[in-house]
Design an enzyme around this catalytic site. Sequence first.
Site, PDB file in Angstrom:
ATOM      1  CG  ASP A  37      -2.297  -1.112   0.622  1.00  0.00           C
ATOM      2  OD1 ASP A  37      -2.204  -1.681   0.452  1.00  0.00           O
ATOM      3  OD2 ASP A  37      -3.213  -1.000   2.134  1.00  0.00           O
ATOM      4  CB  SER A  86     -36.329  -6.368 -15.224  1.00  0.00           C
ATOM      5  OG  SER A  86     -36.922  -5.967 -15.301  1.00  0.00           O
ATOM      6  CB  ILE A  87     -33.981 -11.093 -15.234  1.00  0.00           C
ATOM      7  CG1 ILE A  87     -33.392 -12.126 -15.889  1.00  0.00           C
ATOM      8  CG2 ILE A  87     -33.747 -10.867 -13.790  1.00  0.00           C
ATOM      9  CD1 ILE A  87     -31.768 -12.280 -14.867  1.00  0.00           C
ATOM     10  CE  LYS A 125     -32.005 -11.158  -9.798  1.00  0.00           C
ATOM     11  NZ  LYS A 125     -31.649  -9.909  -9.208  1.00  0.00           N
ATOM     12  CE  LYS A 309     -27.342 -13.229 -17.896  1.00  0.00           C
ATOM     13  NZ  LYS A 309     -26.522 -12.305 -17.637  1.00  0.00           N
ATOM     14  CE  LYS A 333     -35.421 -13.394  -6.718  1.00  0.00           C
ATOM     15  NZ  LYS A 333     -35.242 -11.927  -5.755  1.00  0.00           N
ATOM     16  CB  CYS A 427     -34.150 -17.016  36.956  1.00  0.00           C
ATOM     17  SG  CYS A 427     -34.472 -18.591  35.862  1.00  0.00           S
ATOM     18  CB  CYS A 451     -31.801 -22.745  37.748  1.00  0.00           C
ATOM     19  SG  CYS A 451     -33.155 -21.911  36.610  1.00  0.00           S
TER      20      CYS A 451
HETATM   21  N1  5U1 Z   1     -25.889 -12.312 -13.232  1.00  0.00           N
HETATM   22  C1  5U1 Z   1     -26.808 -10.911 -13.171  1.00  0.00           C
HETATM   23  N2  5U1 Z   1     -27.659 -10.669 -12.974  1.00  0.00           N
HETATM   24  N3  5U1 Z   1     -28.567 -10.008 -13.248  1.00  0.00           N
HETATM   25  C2  5U1 Z   1     -29.271  -9.404 -13.459  1.00  0.00           C
HETATM   26  N4  5U1 Z   1     -27.138 -11.194 -14.921  1.00  0.00           N
HETATM   27  C3  5U1 Z   1     -28.136 -10.963 -14.727  1.00  0.00           C
HETATM   28  N5  5U1 Z   1     -29.116  -9.933 -16.255  1.00  0.00           N
HETATM   29  C4  5U1 Z   1     -29.745  -9.510 -15.636  1.00  0.00           C
HETATM   30  C5  5U1 Z   1     -30.346  -8.800 -14.794  1.00  0.00           C
HETATM   31  C6  5U1 Z   1     -31.520  -8.012 -14.079  1.00  0.00           C
HETATM   32  O1  5U1 Z   1     -31.155  -8.903 -16.852  1.00  0.00           O
HETATM   33  C7  5U1 Z   1     -30.234  -8.905 -18.119  1.00  0.00           C
HETATM   34  C8  5U1 Z   1     -31.279 -10.775 -18.378  1.00  0.00           C
HETATM   35  C9  5U1 Z   1     -30.829  -8.587 -19.060  1.00  0.00           C
END
Ligand code: 5U1
Length: 691
Positions: A37, A86-87, A125, A309, A333, A427, A451
Amino acid sequence: MPPPLADALAARAAALRAELDLHAHRYYVLDEPGIPDSDYDRLFNELQALEAAHPGLLAPDSPTQRVGGKPLGQFAAVRHRLPMLSIRTETNTEASGAENFDNRVRKELGLKESDPPVEFVAELKFDGLAMSLRYERGILVQAATRGDGAVGEDVTQNIRTIRQIPLRLPADAPAVLEVRGEVYMRRAEFEALNERQRAKIAQGAKGEKTFVNPRNAAAGGVRQLDPAIAADRRLSFFAYGVGEVTPPEGGGPAFETHLQLLLTLKSWGFPVAAQTRLARGATELIAFHEAIGQQRDQLAFDIDGVVYKVNALPLQRQMGFVSREPRWAVAHKYPAQEQLTTVVGIDIQVGRTGKLTPVAKLAPVFVGGVTVTNATLHNEDEARRKDVRLGDTVIVRRAGDVIPEVVSVLLERRVQAAAQFTMPTQCPVCGSDAVREEGEADHRCSGGLFCAAQRKEAILHYAHKRAVEVDGLGDKLVEQLVDADVVRTLPDLYRLGFAALARLDRMADKSAGKLLAALEKSKQTTLARFVFGLGIRHVGEATAKALAGHFGKLDSIMDAGHGQLLDVADVGPVVAASIRTFFDQPHNREVVEQLRACGVTWQEGEPAVATWRPLSGLTLVVTGTLPSLSRDEAKDRIEAAGGKAAGSVSKKTDYLVAGAEAGSKLEKAQALGVTVIDEAAFLALTEPPPA
Ligand code: 5U1
């Protein structure tokens, strides 16, 4: 010919930046520091000095410019050139969640059962907030939140403070590159942040609070108008995809697969989670989900699931998306580790060692894969710090096999003003005093043998071979005896008859006879073993021996004052207080008497030659001018007589030795009712016996 000075300085600045970028990447992304560092700081300081002396050398991508910006009035809106999708979430947390996705993909792609498995990329995720980073000609020009997917907020100043995010990309990066990923906070940083927050609150800082979880702390950090506050959160980033990509003239890397894309992002300096894997078909997705589920609690950051994916980008394009969610990806999830519920009561549990634990009774809630109805509040200080009250709505967390705990109270939902929690003084199981010793966080029941909550432990301890020793009285048997209510206190052991024993499960006549013989044998013991066997907190084997040797008789130990106990080698104030508390409980004295009445005996001895310590356990203060003794001489005499010489008068003062012109200390002692003596009385008190 040497280069002109300006060129030489610019070259030096560029070299320093390159070296600092390299080491920051090694340190923050690869977790493999290349230099100490102090060396990094030296290079950094040199660059900072160079830029300060020659402002023309300053560049926005310089590592010195991460926390350069001034606080903003508000964030500007950013329209995403390509929407931030979103997913889709698969809430079925079982293995079938992965199968559902694989089946859907195969159907969309028109695959037959005989076709080979689909190739997927499996990722983590992250539990953070989505971010889009825009690089133009290799320089970070904008960072934007997702917002509604079409328009987000410009949080560039704050994102520049994240050391894992490169400010400049290598030359082979596209002319325009948008990297999509997640900003998050590592658990250790979250704990450290809350520790700092608690310290500020303890010092009376106004408007400070602790954070509920890393995600909230990260999201709050990104939304700070002052980048210095964002920097203080020490956020991190993982890349998982791209938005707009315009290849440099002459073309850039043409990605065929998602994995290739991730590996390329990695080569450009972005952090990509090490757990990322290729997975073929549902079986490998399930294996990934299970493996990560096992590691989840050991990760350095929170995740709430895994992501699958389709790997081939042409297949992704073929599948497209529905309402802002791609058909080629899903988040699978895990059971949520945090849930909201209400507090329906606060109970006190008494553990096997007498520890009193406040426990929040909760309306049943499914969290971390099980239904939770209790959450520990640990001890009085924790319960008060969280200020959990009856009727409160609370966040409950259960991670892995860890005992569920209340993370925080939603104060805005408090409807009734229930009283603040206080620890009982008795107690709840046996009514003995609940004592919190100085410097300890826990309250303990002083009931010991009496006790019920501590009974099994107490009996096992008494029967231990280094204590009174009852051969064959092990934990299974003690459990049966106590559960069947045959033995409630130690003396009950000696009242056991053959018939009662023979009625117990798996107790043959022969074993019953053996146990009775062992009990009979145990009646002949030693004082040290007996005292150790009583299980007095802080009194181990060595202390029990020291007490027996010092006092010789049990009654002398039971009646010894705090000061007398302190005279025993090995006994300090905490141990002395614990012995006193134990024998101050009438139930404990009763148990001792009954054991003696049952025939438990030992050879009593004479006390060890008493050392002369007449002021043991007493505190004296000297004030004014004494006729013959100086202050130091008086102090020496106090300490030689075993007393403590204090500088000021308080309720704890036993004697004030007052000489001429004693001032405010004398007045205070009189007001507090402290005994005041003159030098003559003091000399008499501290006169050593003739040798
Ligand atoms: N690891 C990962 N997290 N995540 C969140 N991939 C990923 N892809 C996302 C999201 C919302 O969205 C794409 C599939 C568009």
